[in-house]
Design an enzyme around this catalytic site. Structure first.
Site, PDB file in Angstrom:
ATOM      1  N   GLU B 265       0.735  -0.798  -0.080  1.00  9.66           N
ATOM      2  CA  GLU B 265      -0.030   0.125  -0.203  1.00  9.66           C
ATOM      3  C   GLU B 265       1.090   1.134   0.024  1.00  9.66           C
ATOM      4  O   GLU B 265       2.087   1.578   0.653  1.00  9.66           O
ATOM      5  CB  GLU B 265      -1.176   0.053   0.775  1.00  9.66           C
ATOM      6  CG  GLU B 265      -2.474   1.125   1.076  1.00  9.66           C
ATOM      7  CD  GLU B 265      -2.375   2.070   1.912  1.00  9.66           C
ATOM      8  OE1 GLU B 265      -1.508   3.119   1.173  1.00  9.66           O
ATOM      9  OE2 GLU B 265      -2.004   2.057   3.226  1.00  9.66           O
ATOM     10  N   CYS B 302      -2.657   7.560   4.738  1.00 11.32           N
ATOM     11  CA  CYS B 302      -2.715   7.246   3.329  1.00 11.32           C
ATOM     12  C   CYS B 302      -3.682   8.004   2.888  1.00 11.32           C
ATOM     13  O   CYS B 302      -3.394   7.939   1.417  1.00 11.32           O
ATOM     14  CB  CYS B 302      -2.821   5.518   3.116  1.00 11.32           C
ATOM     15  SG  CYS B 302      -2.213   5.081   4.578  1.00 11.32           S
TER      16      CYS B 302
END
Lengths: 523, 523
Positions: B265, B302
């Site tokens: 990720e 994120c």
């Protein structure tokens, strides 16, 4: 229907301007008409652009429309009648009955995916309703479904001119998932590919779908294939073929600015284990089954039993002896292409250098025929020589004689990834089989008891896949309804008003799906 | 509990002999005790060997045993008490309340996976019973379940020292799937990692599991990470971090003799769309929400809203003006590490070269503090300059002013893959939103209406994932219960006697699973 030698870029029949491919009737070694000029980069790009333009619309077609489309493809293939059968037989050297059976499997596969599409489980709908009162923070409304990845490049396989080619398993599962498909036809059966491609294109038109949902390209070298896999509009790849070809495509896909998944089904020697009690009770019958499975279809199956493993002793000797008695009366069979026949001869040559010949089938009586071969070696020799586990595509197999169960385990741990592993066992073998099972589960996608690995059922529970190099992605199957999952990705919708939600996620559940609702599966 | 600076190789606390990492309290810029010497290649290999030795046993533990193990880890983490909170606060500069909340999320996550393990849907059991009478060929009995991929390497994330580190989402989902885990701790919070690692190791022991189920390694450079990812016994990787780090691990994993999946990720700027009616109705409120989401946790998420997209006009001007009024009173906040703070400054510097500053937060008053920044640019400038969509990790965001909806679409199509996309809309915006939705579905893993992307719920429907470079594998999520699927592969059992079948597939269905039986889902 006259074959034209033309590609299909959407609904447009188009002639390539690169080196042509031309089918060769392997039974007679004669080239067949017409020539199929290869596509150029612009033509590949045009097919990808059409696929891209079709994608957003096609992926949101209703389940019913998409299922009907798959069924229409099946009907159109059947409507091709004997012309398809004759052409496929001529291009592949495979017997009529086999091609007829394969057509049935291909159309059945399309209809099975239609059923899967309608059932809608592949959407994997999950709903976590809002909890506005939750402390310390409220929970929003969260809903997940799966959507199609994008246009998919499919590479036809040599050994299944119908079931794993233009409208085969990869195409059917990608279309089922909502992905447009651009097929690169296998060079060995371009006429078969054209016929089936036209059937698919007719189904696209009959169902009123955007033309870019399907295109069919030809190409003699790697140009078309690499151009396809590296086109930014292609989002996944389905491939069945050699290890080197699959690895090359995977590397090309990984080197893209946006890497994409490649589902390459490549190389497997499908170990068959002969446990002691089974071998003692029915060594001759096992040898008969083995020889039949080995030589079926000239051995040209991904699941061909290329490795037999047993513990030394009179029972294994009897199995080997019976094999050596049966094999010499097995006729050599026409292989799919001159290239495959010559690669088979090379592979047999390499095995001959490293292992002892147990028996051979009847020698070739015509062009491109493969002569069956069975070899034998000792476990320690097998463990010491990586060449001995290279796939030889065709009716060649190697018997590995182990000193004891511990050597059986060592040989098993030494194996690369496989599509299948087969256990022949009786009641008394259960403890040995149970002890070996964890190794085999790690090594193979399908485990069989008292059967033969050739013969792959198209159903929900099938796994035609396995750890590398059996495939490039062990998390998937290329046969069976779970193959649809290869071409999907999850998307979550948070606090969406009903008016903006796709039908699968709307509050009223209009598709009547069994959702995972707040952690519970709906009845 | 005294921190030791030791790794955990199974149950053995072991000191590395490579360059040490040492936490730095970013709020004071002072190094913290103890030093954590890095592991060497032999120690990595030892951890992998233990994981491998544990694998076959661990993956076949009962659902109940595995669920209890996950719950025991949660309890052991809670038993660490305030020491864990204090250490994590000191190592990360994150506020107490945030770390306490994150501990709750981490333990909740472990318990959620315990529920998922017990429910058993992840096994995806499919049964196609034998049809001995079928023509032309009988159908064998075929049964499919999913099994664990193998030992998993997990890389701790800097920004979630608990929820995405040693016992975070990757570890929890891999353990839930039946995979042993070898963690490489993030260098920014080694003490937190040691505490949590010891909690996990205690749970391993308390549950009587093989010690190799869990190991914890340290390393200052890339040596340990690359050794882990290239060890043949590691079968998958979970990573949260930078794009360059994720890409490097993916390439290393692909270059192995047996390539393995990497779930990295990486990078996302999380576009936020301000539709006309919503903007006109509540531009000020949107600006308040935006500034709050942008500056939360120093912007170190994120899912931080790094891009805002709207159509030019007085309403967008008002949004920008309000933002420029609010931001200057936002305090600079301590960032996680000196490295992250300096990378943030560089990123802000680069944006300053290419876009106009709208507003800045209060300047830094202590070491390693990030000053919030909002920039503005025109759509055509954004389209022409790829630098403008590079992630700047921290509280920086870029407003892209579009001339019209067509430019909004162009900007959207130009975006790389994202974790989230957010739509602020009112009733009158529905047609515009609907028109844009297909683009956003292709670009992002989670779509939100009238919310802010920071805040990721751990639930069944969550997708924390998305097309490259948001992640290396858009087919997966790293948050939520579907994350378990990353570490599984299907295996099919053909004609197995009950005595040899795993419990999940036995004829009597002892686990009471809702199987897909002959094409129908059991009630």
């Amino acid at each position: 229907m006259t074959l034209t030698g033309k590609m299909l870029i959407g609904q447009h029949a188009t002639t390539g301007n690169r080196e042509a491919i031309r089918a060769v009737n392997p039974a007679t070694d004669t080239p067949m008409e017409p020539a199929y000029p290869g596509g150029n980069g612009e033509q590949v790009a045009k097919a990808c652009a059409l696929a891209w333009a079709a994608f957003d619309g096609y992926r949101e077609t209703s389940l019913e429309v998409r299922a009907t489309f798959l069924e229409t493809i099946a009907a159109q293939i059947e409507a091709l009648g004997d012309e398809l059968i004759e052409r496929a037989v001529a291009e592949t050297g495979l017997p009529h009955a086999r091609i007829q059976g394969e057509r049935g499997r291909t159309c059945g596969q399309l209809r099975t995916f239609a059923r899967t599409v309608r059932a809608g489980e592949w959407l994997d709908v999950r709903v976590d309703p809002a909890q506005p009162q939750r402390q310390p923070l409220p929970r929003p409304d969260l809903r997940q479904r799966h959507i199609a990845l994008g246009p998919v490049a499919v590479f036809g396989a040599s050994n299944f001119p119908l079931a794993f080619s233009v409208a085969g398993g990869d195409t059917a599962s990608a279309l089922a998932a909502g992905c447009p498909v651009v097929v690169k036809a296998h060079g060995a059966h371009p006429g078969t590919s054209e016929l089936v491609g036209r059937a698919v294109a007719q189904a696209v038109q009959a169902c009123g779908l955007p033309e870019g949902v399907f295109s069919l390209l030809y190409g003699s070298g790697r140009e078309v294939g690499i151009a396809l896999v590296t086109d930014p509009r292609i989002k996944a790849v389905g491939f069945t073929g050699s290890r080197s070809g699959g690895v090359a495509l995977t590397q090309a896909a990984q080197a893209r600015a946006e890497p994409i998944p490649v589902y390459a089904e490549m190389s497997s020697i499908n170990p068959v284990y002969l446990f002691a009690a089974a071998l003692a009770a029915r060594g001759e019958a096992l040898a008969q089954g083995f020889v039949a499975s080995l030589t079926q279809g000239a051995g040209q199956f991904c699941t061909n039993p290329g490795l037999v493993i047993g513990v030394q002793g009179p029972a294994l000797d009897r199995f080997i002896r019976t094999t050596s008695e049966l094999l010499p009366s097995c006729a050599a069979q026409t292989m799919l292409t001159p290239g495959i026949a010559s690669a088979y001869d090379s592979g047999v040559g390499a095995l001959t250098e490293h292992a002892k010949v147990v028996a051979q089938g009847l020698p070739a009586t015509g062009p491109n025929q493969g002569q069956a071969h069975v070899f034998v070696t000792q476990a320690q020799a097998f463990l010491a020589n990586q060449h001995l586990q290279a796939e030889v595509f065709g009716a060649a197999s190697l018997i590995v004689v182990c000193a004891n169960n511990e050597e059986v385990r060592q040989v098993s741990e030494h194996l690369e990834g496989q599509l299948t592993a087969t256990l022949h066992l009786d009641e008394d073998d259960l403890p040995s089989a149970k002890a070996l099972l964890p190794v085999l589960e790690r090594k193979a996608g399908r485990l069989l008891v008292n059967g033969w690995p050739t013969g792959v059922e198209v159903c929900d529970a099938m796994v035609h896949g396995g750890p590398f190099p059996a495939t490039s992605d062990s998390r998937s199957t290329s046969v069976g309804t779970a193959a649809i999952q290869r071409f999907l990705r999850p998307v979550c919708y948070q606090d969406f008003p009903d008016a903006l939600l796709p039908a699968a996620l709307q509050h009223g559940n209009p598709l009547l799906l069994r959702r995972l609702l707040d952690g519970q599966r709906e009845a």
